[in-house]
Design an enzyme around this catalytic site. Sequence first.
Site, mmCIF file in Angstrom:
data_model
loop_
_atom_site.group_PDB
_atom_site.id
_atom_site.type_symbol
_atom_site.label_atom_id
_atom_site.label_comp_id
_atom_site.label_asym_id
_atom_site.label_seq_id
_atom_site.Cartn_x
_atom_site.Cartn_y
_atom_site.Cartn_z
ATOM 1 N N GLY A 56 -79.651 60.521 -46.425
ATOM 2 C CA GLY A 56 -78.780 60.039 -45.931
ATOM 3 C C GLY A 56 -79.077 58.699 -45.223
ATOM 4 N N SER A 58 -78.315 55.563 -46.078
ATOM 5 C CA SER A 58 -77.614 54.112 -46.524
ATOM 6 C C SER A 58 -77.237 53.561 -45.415
ATOM 7 C CB SER A 58 -76.527 54.541 -47.341
ATOM 8 O OG SER A 58 -75.674 55.495 -46.875
ATOM 9 N N GLY A 73 -76.052 53.973 -40.945
ATOM 10 C CA GLY A 73 -76.206 54.746 -39.550
ATOM 11 C C GLY A 73 -77.675 55.182 -39.130
ATOM 12 N N ALA A 125 -68.888 74.053 -36.945
ATOM 13 C CA ALA A 125 -69.344 75.562 -37.744
ATOM 14 C C ALA A 125 -70.530 75.014 -38.587
ATOM 15 C CB ALA A 125 -68.370 75.973 -38.640
ATOM 16 N N SER A 126 -70.512 73.977 -39.376
ATOM 17 C CA SER A 126 -71.566 73.391 -40.063
ATOM 18 C C SER A 126 -72.943 73.061 -39.238
ATOM 19 C CB SER A 126 -71.196 72.015 -40.931
ATOM 20 O OG SER A 126 -70.986 70.710 -40.078
ATOM 21 N N LYS A 127 -72.531 72.566 -38.155
ATOM 22 C CA LYS A 127 -73.925 72.105 -37.291
ATOM 23 C C LYS A 127 -74.309 73.410 -36.522
ATOM 24 C CE LYS A 127 -73.966 67.758 -38.050
ATOM 25 N NZ LYS A 127 -75.211 67.062 -38.767
ATOM 26 N N THR A 132 -72.201 54.560 -35.580
ATOM 27 C CA THR A 132 -72.780 54.571 -36.712
ATOM 28 C C THR A 132 -71.490 54.294 -37.680
ATOM 29 O OG1 THR A 132 -72.406 56.972 -37.162
ATOM 30 C CG2 THR A 132 -74.506 56.260 -36.113
HETATM 31 N N1 LIG Z 1 -72.808 59.165 -35.086
HETATM 32 C C1 LIG Z 1 -72.655 60.415 -34.548
HETATM 33 O O1 LIG Z 1 -72.021 60.171 -33.358
HETATM 34 C C2 LIG Z 1 -73.318 61.464 -34.589
HETATM 35 C C3 LIG Z 1 -73.348 62.358 -33.566
HETATM 36 C C4 LIG Z 1 -73.861 63.627 -33.632
HETATM 37 C C5 LIG Z 1 -74.605 64.000 -35.073
HETATM 38 N N2 LIG Z 1 -74.590 63.111 -36.113
HETATM 39 C C6 LIG Z 1 -74.916 63.322 -37.338
HETATM 40 O O2 LIG Z 1 -75.983 62.252 -37.819
HETATM 41 C C7 LIG Z 1 -76.067 62.274 -39.367
HETATM 42 C C8 LIG Z 1 -75.872 61.270 -39.758
HETATM 43 O O3 LIG Z 1 -74.626 60.275 -39.365
HETATM 44 P P1 LIG Z 1 -74.189 58.857 -39.134
HETATM 45 O O4 LIG Z 1 -73.606 59.228 -37.792
HETATM 46 O O5 LIG Z 1 -75.591 58.097 -39.038
HETATM 47 O O6 LIG Z 1 -73.269 58.593 -40.086
HETATM 48 P P2 LIG Z 1 -73.240 57.733 -41.446
HETATM 49 O O7 LIG Z 1 -73.566 56.235 -41.171
HETATM 50 O O8 LIG Z 1 -71.930 57.938 -41.884
HETATM 51 O O9 LIG Z 1 -74.285 58.308 -42.276
HETATM 52 C C9 LIG Z 1 -74.130 59.487 -42.811
HETATM 53 C C10 LIG Z 1 -75.015 59.356 -44.008
HETATM 54 O O10 LIG Z 1 -75.166 60.623 -44.797
HETATM 55 C C11 LIG Z 1 -74.911 60.221 -46.159
HETATM 56 N N3 LIG Z 1 -74.628 61.142 -47.016
HETATM 57 C C12 LIG Z 1 -73.152 61.920 -47.220
HETATM 58 N N4 LIG Z 1 -73.413 62.960 -48.103
HETATM 59 C C13 LIG Z 1 -74.231 62.813 -48.825
HETATM 60 C C14 LIG Z 1 -75.034 63.504 -49.755
HETATM 61 N N5 LIG Z 1 -74.222 64.438 -50.430
HETATM 62 N N6 LIG Z 1 -76.178 63.504 -50.032
HETATM 63 C C15 LIG Z 1 -77.024 62.343 -49.609
HETATM 64 N N7 LIG Z 1 -76.363 61.367 -48.542
HETATM 65 C C16 LIG Z 1 -75.304 61.755 -48.058
HETATM 66 C C17 LIG Z 1 -74.229 59.056 -46.202
HETATM 67 O O11 LIG Z 1 -74.462 58.561 -47.541
HETATM 68 P P3 LIG Z 1 -73.268 57.784 -48.458
HETATM 69 O O12 LIG Z 1 -73.371 56.294 -48.020
HETATM 70 O O13 LIG Z 1 -73.715 57.869 -49.680
HETATM 71 O O14 LIG Z 1 -72.018 58.284 -48.200
HETATM 72 C C18 LIG Z 1 -74.664 58.329 -45.136
HETATM 73 O O15 LIG Z 1 -75.994 57.730 -45.395
HETATM 74 C C19 LIG Z 1 -75.023 63.178 -39.708
HETATM 75 O O16 LIG Z 1 -75.428 64.401 -39.951
HETATM 76 C C20 LIG Z 1 -74.012 63.316 -38.526
HETATM 77 O O17 LIG Z 1 -73.129 64.855 -38.707
HETATM 78 C C21 LIG Z 1 -73.681 61.762 -35.762
#
Ligand SMILES: NC(=O)c1ccc[n+]([C@@H]2O[C@H](COP(=O)([O-])OP(=O)(O)OC[C@H]3O[C@@H](n4cnc5c(N)ncnc54)[C@H](OP(=O)(O)O)[C@@H]3O)[C@@H](O)[C@H]2O)c1
Length: 298
Positions: free
Chosen positions: A11, A13, A15, A160-162, A193
């Site tokens: 992931g 791309s 964030g 639940a997923s986390k 993000t």
């Molecule tokens: N930001 C927060 O506040 C926060 C807090 C706690 C935890 N998190 C966790 O941090 C992680 C990253 O999230 P982020 O905040 O950086 O959000 P984000 O910018 O939306 O990034 C999510 C990334 O996951 C990718 N993704 C989704 N489905 C996928 C798949 N089937 N295969 C490969 N890549 C996939 C997306 O790719 P595409 O561009 O292809 O959709 C994107 O690159 C997540 O697990 C999220 O639950 C975030």
Amino acid sequence: MNSKQVVLITGSSTGFGRLFAETLARKGHTVFATMRDPGGRNAKNASEIRALAEKDSLPIHVLEMDVTDDASVERAVNAAIAKAGRIDVAINNAGYYLSGLEEAVTTEQAQRLMATNFIGPVRVNRAVLPHMRRQGSGVLMHISSAAGRVVLPSVGFYCASKFALEALAEAYSYELAAQGIESVIVQPGAYETAVFGNTVTAADEARTHTYGAVKEFPAKINGALSSGAGNAQEVADAVLRIIETPAGEKQLRYFVSPKNYGVEEINALAKQVQGNVLEAFGLAADTQFLKGKAVGAV
Ligand SMILES: NC(=O)c1ccc[n+]([C@@H]2O[C@H](COP(=O)([O-])OP(=O)(O)OC[C@H]3O[C@@H](n4cnc5c(N)ncnc54)[C@H](OP(=O)(O)O)[C@@H]3O)[C@@H](O)[C@H]2O)c1
């Protein structure tokens, strides 16, 4: 182990994933920044990362990987091994947020969320572990969330997923310690993000509308989360520190957050309870649980 490590990130791309790639590569670590569809939907993101790598001579390689697809995961892991000969760290970062009253989330939406946020890391870990076992070292990193420890209404499926990811990552840590492989969990609070823009909402609106004032919970929670969100670089800096912590000295859990909800207290209590449970089953020594594994914030 060489201090410069080979890191595979899912992931990447946007964030956190993208920031991890740049932050780690700037410190000389070789990064395989994987993403879905780098030749299509993510072409702009992929070419920006490649351009940055070229301009600043950073060791970042973009690879295609959809964590819900066996063949795609195998291809990316094989390509990374063919190029670098090893994978020292796999960062399970790909994931998304699902918001809405639980009754209004369809079973298909629930399955899709688990397929990405939970089964995705299962698939990636199964692909990299044979290589880590051969090396006799490696780190499985899991980007969980504060929502992997606390529960909010209208966030139940994401929680639940986390929670599921946390349980799996912890079980891995006990089973793999003896083979020199560490499993670590990062629990970010809310950070800026693309996550909020990529949020999926519960599809069954007819059910949502029967909930009166409760149907305002998602908007209230999401508003508070996004307005209090911190700078995502904090999480990337924490990930760098974790990766550069010597083997055997890493914590199981790292809570990184602009706000303290008491997650560290849950982690500390859980560590104590888990220690008791492993002791009771006669497994404390085998799992190396009591040898310096700690929890806390970074
Ligand atoms: N930001 C927060 O506040 C926060 C807090 C706690 C935890 N998190 C966790 O941090 C992680 C990253 O999230 P982020 O905040 O950086 O959000 P984000 O910018 O939306 O990034 C999510 C990334 O996951 C990718 N993704 C989704 N489905 C996928 C798949 N089937 N295969 C490969 N890549 C996939 C997306 O790719 P595409 O561009 O292809 O959709 C994107 O690159 C997540 O697990 C999220 O639950 C975030």
